[in-house]
Scaffold this motif. Structure first.
Motif, PDB file in Angstrom:
ATOM      1  N   ILE A 127       0.879  -1.169   0.000  1.00 40.78           N
ATOM      2  CA  ILE A 127       0.000   0.000   0.000  1.00 40.78           C
ATOM      3  C   ILE A 127       0.913   1.215   0.000  1.00 40.78           C
ATOM      4  O   ILE A 127       1.733   1.384   0.903  1.00 40.78           O
ATOM      5  CB  ILE A 127      -0.901   0.025   1.242  1.00 40.78           C
ATOM      6  CG1 ILE A 127      -1.879  -1.139   1.226  1.00 40.78           C
ATOM      7  CG2 ILE A 127      -1.655   1.356   1.329  1.00 40.78           C
ATOM      8  CD1 ILE A 127      -2.709  -1.259   2.504  1.00 40.78           C
ATOM      9  N   THR A 128       0.775   2.055  -1.013  1.00 39.97           N
ATOM     10  CA  THR A 128       1.615   3.250  -1.105  1.00 39.97           C
ATOM     11  C   THR A 128       0.721   4.474  -1.162  1.00 39.97           C
ATOM     12  O   THR A 128      -0.298   4.483  -1.857  1.00 39.97           O
ATOM     13  CB  THR A 128       2.549   3.173  -2.321  1.00 39.97           C
ATOM     14  OG1 THR A 128       3.408   4.332  -2.339  1.00 39.97           O
ATOM     15  CG2 THR A 128       1.806   3.077  -3.635  1.00 39.97           C
ATOM     16  N   THR A 129       1.081   5.501  -0.415  1.00 36.81           N
ATOM     17  CA  THR A 129       0.238   6.687  -0.312  1.00 36.81           C
ATOM     18  C   THR A 129       1.023   7.933  -0.699  1.00 36.81           C
ATOM     19  O   THR A 129       2.213   8.068  -0.382  1.00 36.81           O
ATOM     20  CB  THR A 129      -0.344   6.823   1.114  1.00 36.81           C
ATOM     21  OG1 THR A 129      -1.249   7.929   1.169  1.00 36.81           O
ATOM     22  CG2 THR A 129       0.740   6.997   2.153  1.00 36.81           C
ATOM     23  N   GLU A 130       0.353   8.827  -1.416  1.00 37.37           N
ATOM     24  CA  GLU A 130       0.989  10.021  -1.969  1.00 37.37           C
ATOM     25  C   GLU A 130      -0.017  11.168  -1.946  1.00 37.37           C
ATOM     26  O   GLU A 130      -1.199  10.984  -2.275  1.00 37.37           O
ATOM     27  CB  GLU A 130       1.447   9.751  -3.401  1.00 37.37           C
ATOM     28  CG  GLU A 130       1.877  10.960  -4.209  1.00 37.37           C
ATOM     29  CD  GLU A 130       3.062  11.711  -3.610  1.00 37.37           C
ATOM     30  OE1 GLU A 130       2.982  12.960  -3.517  1.00 37.37           O
ATOM     31  OE2 GLU A 130       4.047  11.055  -3.238  1.00 37.37           O
ATOM     32  N   GLY A 132      -1.309  13.872  -9.253  1.00 38.26           N
ATOM     33  CA  GLY A 132      -0.583  13.785 -10.514  1.00 38.26           C
ATOM     34  C   GLY A 132       0.586  12.825 -10.426  1.00 38.26           C
ATOM     35  O   GLY A 132       0.890  12.094 -11.388  1.00 38.26           O
ATOM     36  N   LYS A 133       1.244  12.799  -9.293  1.00 35.32           N
ATOM     37  CA  LYS A 133       2.349  11.864  -9.115  1.00 35.32           C
ATOM     38  C   LYS A 133       1.846  10.425  -9.077  1.00 35.32           C
ATOM     39  O   LYS A 133       2.493   9.509  -9.599  1.00 35.32           O
ATOM     40  CB  LYS A 133       3.123  12.199  -7.835  1.00 35.32           C
ATOM     41  CG  LYS A 133       3.994  13.442  -7.955  1.00 35.32           C
ATOM     42  CD  LYS A 133       5.060  13.491  -6.879  1.00 35.32           C
ATOM     43  CE  LYS A 133       6.137  14.501  -7.251  1.00 35.32           C
ATOM     44  NZ  LYS A 133       7.314  14.440  -6.368  1.00 35.32           N
ATOM     45  N   VAL A 134       0.699  10.223  -8.463  1.00 34.42           N
ATOM     46  CA  VAL A 134       0.141   8.877  -8.407  1.00 34.42           C
ATOM     47  C   VAL A 134      -0.174   8.374  -9.814  1.00 34.42           C
ATOM     48  O   VAL A 134       0.075   7.204 -10.134  1.00 34.42           O
ATOM     49  CB  VAL A 134      -1.114   8.839  -7.519  1.00 34.42           C
ATOM     50  CG1 VAL A 134      -1.796   7.480  -7.607  1.00 34.42           C
ATOM     51  CG2 VAL A 134      -0.738   9.143  -6.072  1.00 34.42           C
ATOM     52  N   ALA A 135      -0.694   9.242 -10.667  1.00 32.23           N
ATOM     53  CA  ALA A 135      -0.980   8.833 -12.043  1.00 32.23           C
ATOM     54  C   ALA A 135       0.293   8.387 -12.761  1.00 32.23           C
ATOM     55  O   ALA A 135       0.303   7.377 -13.484  1.00 32.23           O
ATOM     56  CB  ALA A 135      -1.641   9.985 -12.796  1.00 32.23           C
ATOM     57  N   ARG A 136       1.393   9.123 -12.549  1.00 34.72           N
ATOM     58  CA  ARG A 136       2.668   8.739 -13.159  1.00 34.72           C
ATOM     59  C   ARG A 136       3.175   7.419 -12.577  1.00 34.72           C
ATOM     60  O   ARG A 136       3.707   6.558 -13.289  1.00 34.72           O
ATOM     61  CB  ARG A 136       3.698   9.847 -12.942  1.00 34.72           C
ATOM     62  CG  ARG A 136       3.367  11.162 -13.639  1.00 34.72           C
ATOM     63  CD  ARG A 136       3.710  11.117 -15.126  1.00 34.72           C
ATOM     64  NE  ARG A 136       5.137  10.976 -15.336  1.00 34.72           N
ATOM     65  CZ  ARG A 136       6.005  11.995 -15.371  1.00 34.72           C
ATOM     66  NH1 ARG A 136       5.582  13.232 -15.164  1.00 34.72           N
ATOM     67  NH2 ARG A 136       7.281  11.777 -15.614  1.00 34.72           N
ATOM     68  N   SER A 161      -0.348  -5.113 -10.195  1.00 37.20           N
ATOM     69  CA  SER A 161      -1.252  -5.977  -9.432  1.00 37.20           C
ATOM     70  C   SER A 161      -0.788  -6.167  -7.986  1.00 37.20           C
ATOM     71  O   SER A 161      -1.567  -6.635  -7.140  1.00 37.20           O
ATOM     72  CB  SER A 161      -1.385  -7.342 -10.103  1.00 37.20           C
ATOM     73  OG  SER A 161      -0.145  -8.011 -10.149  1.00 37.20           O
ATOM     74  N   TYR A 162       0.456  -5.804  -7.700  1.00 35.02           N
ATOM     75  CA  TYR A 162       0.992  -5.947  -6.341  1.00 35.02           C
ATOM     76  C   TYR A 162       0.818  -4.665  -5.524  1.00 35.02           C
ATOM     77  O   TYR A 162       1.193  -4.649  -4.345  1.00 35.02           O
ATOM     78  CB  TYR A 162       2.484  -6.300  -6.383  1.00 35.02           C
ATOM     79  CG  TYR A 162       2.756  -7.648  -6.985  1.00 35.02           C
ATOM     80  CD1 TYR A 162       2.714  -8.801  -6.217  1.00 35.02           C
ATOM     81  CD2 TYR A 162       3.022  -7.775  -8.342  1.00 35.02           C
ATOM     82  CE1 TYR A 162       2.943 -10.054  -6.776  1.00 35.02           C
ATOM     83  CE2 TYR A 162       3.261  -9.022  -8.919  1.00 35.02           C
ATOM     84  CZ  TYR A 162       3.210 -10.153  -8.124  1.00 35.02           C
ATOM     85  OH  TYR A 162       3.427 -11.385  -8.694  1.00 35.02           O
ATOM     86  N   VAL A 163       0.260  -3.615  -6.134  1.00 36.43           N
ATOM     87  CA  VAL A 163       0.270  -2.288  -5.517  1.00 36.43           C
ATOM     88  C   VAL A 163      -1.147  -1.751  -5.344  1.00 36.43           C
ATOM     89  O   VAL A 163      -1.967  -1.810  -6.264  1.00 36.43           O
ATOM     90  CB  VAL A 163       1.089  -1.293  -6.363  1.00 36.43           C
ATOM     91  CG1 VAL A 163       1.196   0.048  -5.651  1.00 36.43           C
ATOM     92  CG2 VAL A 163       2.474  -1.855  -6.672  1.00 36.43           C
ATOM     93  N   GLU A 164      -1.410  -1.194  -4.168  1.00 39.52           N
ATOM     94  CA  GLU A 164      -2.629  -0.428  -3.921  1.00 39.52           C
ATOM     95  C   GLU A 164      -2.222   1.020  -3.706  1.00 39.52           C
ATOM     96  O   GLU A 164      -1.478   1.328  -2.769  1.00 39.52           O
ATOM     97  CB  GLU A 164      -3.368  -0.950  -2.701  1.00 39.52           C
ATOM     98  CG  GLU A 164      -4.627  -0.146  -2.375  1.00 39.52           C
ATOM     99  CD  GLU A 164      -5.308  -0.596  -1.086  1.00 39.52           C
ATOM    100  OE1 GLU A 164      -6.026   0.232  -0.475  1.00 39.52           O
ATOM    101  OE2 GLU A 164      -5.101  -1.761  -0.682  1.00 39.52           O
ATOM    102  N   PHE A 165      -2.693   1.909  -4.574  1.00 41.87           N
ATOM    103  CA  PHE A 165      -2.367   3.323  -4.491  1.00 41.87           C
ATOM    104  C   PHE A 165      -3.444   4.059  -3.697  1.00 41.87           C
ATOM    105  O   PHE A 165      -4.639   3.846  -3.908  1.00 41.87           O
ATOM    106  CB  PHE A 165      -2.280   3.945  -5.886  1.00 41.87           C
ATOM    107  CG  PHE A 165      -1.150   3.421  -6.719  1.00 41.87           C
ATOM    108  CD1 PHE A 165       0.111   3.986  -6.643  1.00 41.87           C
ATOM    109  CD2 PHE A 165      -1.346   2.356  -7.591  1.00 41.87           C
ATOM    110  CE1 PHE A 165       1.164   3.513  -7.410  1.00 41.87           C
ATOM    111  CE2 PHE A 165      -0.304   1.871  -8.364  1.00 41.87           C
ATOM    112  CZ  PHE A 165       0.953   2.440  -8.280  1.00 41.87           C
TER     113      PHE A 165
END
Length: 224
Positions: free
Chosen positions: A95-98, A102-106, A118-122
């Motif tokens: 789980i990564t939080t930002e 706009g950075k999350v889209a990149r 598939s291993y990441v939840e934004f």
């Protein structure tokens, strides 16, 4: 080494960092800790150093965590290292939080390019809100790489969610705002540095202690 499967993408992102970040920093003349620093750095990559990224990869491969939590996604360079290790382990998620959408889209695009999405939840927003729902004893590794003045607050907030023995990894702990985090008692710490472009970057790995850790002098006395 399995990490080589995404090395071309990492090389491209680091090359883009060298092209973009110095110009962004020169344009704004801000230091980390300034009130508008992170908003001004929307275009900057601000990645972990390559050596530190490989350390993250190794920590995940060796620790085989089910859940990694990352504070500060930026464009997803560190997330790539973590997700690659989860893939090579055959299980787990991050789980990564930002704060900056706009950075999350990149970052999403970079993880998709690597085939690791598939291993990441934004999660997008203030980490103190986006990470409120983590169950007790669910987090196997916590990586702090966002606003340094929030390191201690997030550590205290997430302590109930950490499994016993879960490492906490802090990036750029020598930056302004991290001092309270460094002064937090009750943890065994190892501080080390990596270098990129002639600049040293300090990092820490922490483990919560159940009892006071003896100093080197105390160990020497008990060994006599």
């Amino acid at each position: 080494m399995p990490l080589d499967q995404i090395q071309n993408l990492l090389d491209t992102l680091y090359a883009d960092t060298l092209r973009v970040d110095p110009a962004v920093r020169a344009r704004h003349h801000l230091t980390e800790g300034s009130p508008s620093f992170y908003a001004a750095m929307r275009e900057a990559y601000m990645p972990v150093t390559p050596d530190f990224g490989r350390l993250l990869y190794l920590l995940v491969v060796c620790g085989r965590p089910s859940l990694v939590v990352e504070f500060g996604t930026s464009f997803g360079v560190s997330t790539l290292f973590i997700a690659a290790a989860l893939r090579d382990n055959g299980a787990g998620r991050v789980i990564t939080t930002e704060l900056e959408s706009g950075k999350v889209a990149r970052a999403r695009a970079n993880l998709r390019t690597a085939g690791l999405d598939s291993y990441v939840e934004f999660r997008v927003g203030d980490a103190r809100e986006t990470l409120r729902d983590l169950p007790a004893d669910s987090v196997d590794l916590l990586f702090l790489d966002g606003e340094k003045s929030l390191y201690l607050a997030l550590l205290r907030q997430l302590e109930p969610a950490l499994r016993p023995g879960s490492p906490i990894v802090g990036d750029n702990v020598d930056f302004a705002g991290a001092q309270e985090f460094l002064d937090q008692a009750g943890y065994l710490r190892a501080t080390f540095s990596t270098e990129a472009l002639g600049t040293r970057h300090d990092h820490q790995v922490l483990l919560r202690t159940r009892a006071a850790v003896p100093t080197a002098d105390q160990v020497a006395v008990s060994a006599r």
